[in-house]
Write a protein that holds these residues in place. Structure first.
Motif, PDB file in Angstrom:
ATOM      1  N   GLU A   1      -3.721   0.445  15.924  1.00 15.30           N
ATOM      2  CA  GLU A   1      -4.221   1.626  15.390  1.00 15.30           C
ATOM      3  C   GLU A   1      -5.799   1.467  15.359  1.00 15.30           C
ATOM      4  OE1 GLU A   1      -5.887   2.957  11.204  1.00 15.30           O
ATOM      5  OE2 GLU A   1      -3.601   2.284  10.984  1.00 15.30           O
ATOM      6  N   LEU A   2      -6.299   0.218  14.898  1.00 13.20           N
ATOM      7  CA  LEU A   2      -7.711   0.016  14.778  1.00 13.20           C
ATOM      8  C   LEU A   2      -8.434   0.321  16.255  1.00 13.20           C
ATOM      9  CD1 LEU A   2      -7.962  -2.992  12.179  1.00 13.20           C
ATOM     10  CD2 LEU A   2      -8.277  -0.493  11.911  1.00 13.20           C
TER      11      LEU A   2
ATOM     12  N   SER B   1      -2.716   4.235   6.524  1.00 10.98           N
ATOM     13  CA  SER B   1      -2.535   3.080   7.574  1.00 10.98           C
ATOM     14  C   SER B   1      -2.013   2.036   7.194  1.00 10.98           C
ATOM     15  CB  SER B   1      -4.042   2.759   7.825  1.00 10.98           C
ATOM     16  OG  SER B   1      -4.140   1.447   8.650  1.00 10.98           O
ATOM     17  N   ARG B   2      -1.373   1.195   8.055  1.00  9.51           N
ATOM     18  CA  ARG B   2      -0.744  -0.139   7.282  1.00  9.51           C
ATOM     19  C   ARG B   2      -1.527  -1.110   6.609  1.00  9.51           C
ATOM     20  NH1 ARG B   2       4.114  -2.565  11.124  1.00  9.51           N
ATOM     21  NH2 ARG B   2       3.637  -4.180   9.670  1.00  9.51           N
ATOM     22  N   GLY B   3      -2.637  -1.179   7.208  1.00  7.53           N
ATOM     23  CA  GLY B   3      -3.775  -1.948   6.652  1.00  7.53           C
ATOM     24  C   GLY B   3      -3.318  -3.406   6.355  1.00  7.53           C
ATOM     25  N   ASP B   4      -2.376  -4.017   7.389  1.00  9.46           N
ATOM     26  CA  ASP B   4      -1.630  -5.594   7.030  1.00  9.46           C
ATOM     27  C   ASP B   4      -2.011  -6.267   8.136  1.00  9.46           C
ATOM     28  OD1 ASP B   4      -0.204  -4.148   8.708  1.00  9.46           O
ATOM     29  OD2 ASP B   4       1.586  -4.635   8.073  1.00  9.46           O
ATOM     30  N   ASP B   5      -2.860  -5.978   9.302  1.00  7.10           N
ATOM     31  CA  ASP B   5      -3.074  -7.055  10.300  1.00  7.10           C
ATOM     32  C   ASP B   5      -1.752  -7.282  11.239  1.00  7.10           C
ATOM     33  OD1 ASP B   5      -4.653  -8.636  11.977  1.00  7.10           O
ATOM     34  OD2 ASP B   5      -3.848 -10.489  11.095  1.00  7.10           O
ATOM     35  N   SER B   6      -0.909  -6.073  10.977  1.00  3.15           N
ATOM     36  CA  SER B   6       0.193  -6.331  12.079  1.00  3.15           C
ATOM     37  C   SER B   6       0.000  -5.781  13.450  1.00  3.15           C
ATOM     38  CB  SER B   6       1.162  -5.024  11.433  1.00  3.15           C
ATOM     39  OG  SER B   6       0.803  -3.944  11.438  1.00  3.15           O
TER      40      SER B   6
ATOM     41  N   GLY C   1       0.199 -10.249  12.662  1.00  7.14           N
ATOM     42  CA  GLY C   1      -0.947 -11.366  12.140  1.00  7.14           C
ATOM     43  C   GLY C   1      -0.280 -12.594  11.512  1.00  7.14           C
ATOM     44  N   GLN C   2       0.515 -12.123  10.457  1.00  9.05           N
ATOM     45  CA  GLN C   2       1.086 -13.044   9.623  1.00  9.05           C
ATOM     46  C   GLN C   2       2.112 -13.966  10.560  1.00  9.05           C
ATOM     47  OE1 GLN C   2       0.313 -14.322   6.795  1.00  9.05           O
ATOM     48  NE2 GLN C   2       2.039 -15.576   6.494  1.00  9.05           N
ATOM     49  N   ALA C   3       2.807 -13.427  11.339  1.00  5.49           N
ATOM     50  CA  ALA C   3       3.850 -14.241  12.265  1.00  5.49           C
ATOM     51  C   ALA C   3       3.215 -14.962  13.133  1.00  5.49           C
ATOM     52  CB  ALA C   3       4.555 -13.130  12.970  1.00  5.49           C
ATOM     53  N   ILE C   4       1.952 -14.793  13.611  1.00  2.00           N
ATOM     54  CA  ILE C   4       0.976 -15.704  14.356  1.00  2.00           C
ATOM     55  C   ILE C   4       0.531 -16.849  13.638  1.00  2.00           C
ATOM     56  CG2 ILE C   4      -1.207 -15.733  15.540  1.00  2.00           C
ATOM     57  CD1 ILE C   4      -0.276 -13.216  16.924  1.00  2.00           C
ATOM     58  N   ARG C   5       0.142 -16.475  12.208  1.00  2.09           N
ATOM     59  CA  ARG C   5      -0.233 -17.460  11.583  1.00  2.09           C
ATOM     60  C   ARG C   5       0.800 -18.661  11.120  1.00  2.09           C
ATOM     61  NH1 ARG C   5      -3.667 -13.279   9.835  1.00  2.09           N
ATOM     62  NH2 ARG C   5      -2.327 -12.562   8.337  1.00  2.09           N
TER      63      ARG C   5
ATOM     64  N   ARG D   1      -0.529  -8.018  22.351  1.00  2.00           N
ATOM     65  CA  ARG D   1      -0.955  -8.879  23.415  1.00  2.00           C
ATOM     66  C   ARG D   1      -2.356  -9.731  23.513  1.00  2.00           C
ATOM     67  NH1 ARG D   1       0.735  -8.276  29.660  1.00  2.00           N
ATOM     68  NH2 ARG D   1      -0.125 -10.208  30.421  1.00  2.00           N
ATOM     69  N   LYS D   2      -3.224  -8.999  23.117  1.00  2.00           N
ATOM     70  CA  LYS D   2      -4.593  -9.917  22.824  1.00  2.00           C
ATOM     71  C   LYS D   2      -4.382 -11.232  22.015  1.00  2.00           C
ATOM     72  CE  LYS D   2      -9.440  -9.276  21.710  1.00  2.00           C
ATOM     73  NZ  LYS D   2     -10.262  -8.229  21.289  1.00  2.00           N
ATOM     74  N   ALA D   3      -3.707 -10.948  20.599  1.00  2.27           N
ATOM     75  CA  ALA D   3      -3.291 -11.928  19.770  1.00  2.27           C
ATOM     76  C   ALA D   3      -2.401 -12.943  20.310  1.00  2.27           C
ATOM     77  CB  ALA D   3      -3.019 -11.414  18.467  1.00  2.27           C
TER      78      ALA D   3
END
Length: 269
Positions: free
Chosen positions: A147-148, A136-141, A60-64, A79-81
């Motif tokens: 996992e979600l 859970s990592r809980g970090d938007d990775s 998530g952060q890499a994409i941002r 893939r979706k992201a």
């Protein structure tokens, strides 16, 4: 004095000529934690005279970072992201590089009975029903996103994942594995990070093999039309190397205790 000045100028000129080109790439923590970056980066430098500076974050952060134009390319696994990143005009294309799989780790005595599950969804259902600790990592990775999606497939929504047993670490794969080890908790990890992880304690690999746990990594150059300052030429140079037989041999050849951590399957879309 003139000779000294000439030598100094020559030394400076040589230093400039010999300086490697540099680019920035945002990568997942699993790419770093697995040790694969330590294998590939020196070979990239040797073959291309290219220094790849890594920003190690979750997908998530890499994409941002890519959306902001703070890096020249990203290497991620969601893939979706990734497709949304391309559709938004932030990346030029998506190239698959390699894959491994996600696995479910847990206490050796397996109080939830995960090892007997017939699917990943069933395994998570058993954990929720037993209300045993899950880290859970809980970090938007990418791992967290996967996992979600598996919790949702299991019918265990956010409200059902009570904080009394479901613990969000908000950290990378290695740190979250350490949390799980300390709590003797269940956790979902990519296989490479688990194999490389040294602080296993009583944790064991309990469940794997469901096709839904397939974990594809892809390379996405940042779009120079959106961010003219990005080094698109160097991103393309790196991509050519990452899809080459040379990279494939290094990726397939990277093993730990006889186990393969990643499988090369380069394909551009």
């Amino acid at each position: 004095m003139k000779k000294q000045a000439i030598f100094a100028i020559a030394a400076l000129t040589m230093g400039t000529v010999l300086q490697a080109e540099e680019m920035k790439m945002a990568v997942t923590t699993s790419f770093q934690n697995s040790g694969l970056s330590d294998v590939l980066l020196p070979e990239i430098k040797a073959d291309l005279d290219l220094d790849v500076q890594l920003l190690v974050v979750g997908t998530g952060q890499a994409i941002r970072l890519g959306e902001a134009g703070d890096v020249d390319a990203i290497l991620v696994h969601s893939r979706k992201a990734e497709e949304a990143f391309i559709a938004g005009g932030n990346g030029t294309h998506r190239t698959e590089i390699m894959y491994n799989d996600f696995v479910l780790i847990g206490p050796g005595d397996d109080p939830a009975g995960v090892a007997s599950a017939g699917s990943a969804a069933e395994a998570l259902t058993l954990i929720a029903e037993a209300r045993v600790p899950f880290a859970s990592r809980g970090d938007d990775s990418g791992t967290h996103k996967k996992e979600l999606s598996l919790w949702e497939a299991a019918g265990v929504g956010e409200s059902a994942r009570d904080v009394s047993w479901y613990k969000e670490a908000g950290s990378g794969m290695g740190a979250t594995l350490n949390t799980a080890s300390g709590m003797n908790a269940y956790i979902m990890s990519d296989r490479a990070s688990w194999l490389k992880f040294g602080n296993k304690g009583d944790l064991k690999l309990l469940f794997a093999g469901d096709p839904v746990l397939f974990n594809q990594y892809a390379y996405l150059p940042v779009n120079p039309e959106a961010h003219p300052h990005v080094k698109a030429d160097l991103a393309a140079k790196l991509e050519d190397w990452l899809i080459s037989d040379r990279a494939g041999a290094l990726i397939d050849g990277y093993t730990l205790n006889g186990e393969t951590l990643f499988t090369f399957n380069a394909k551009q879309e």
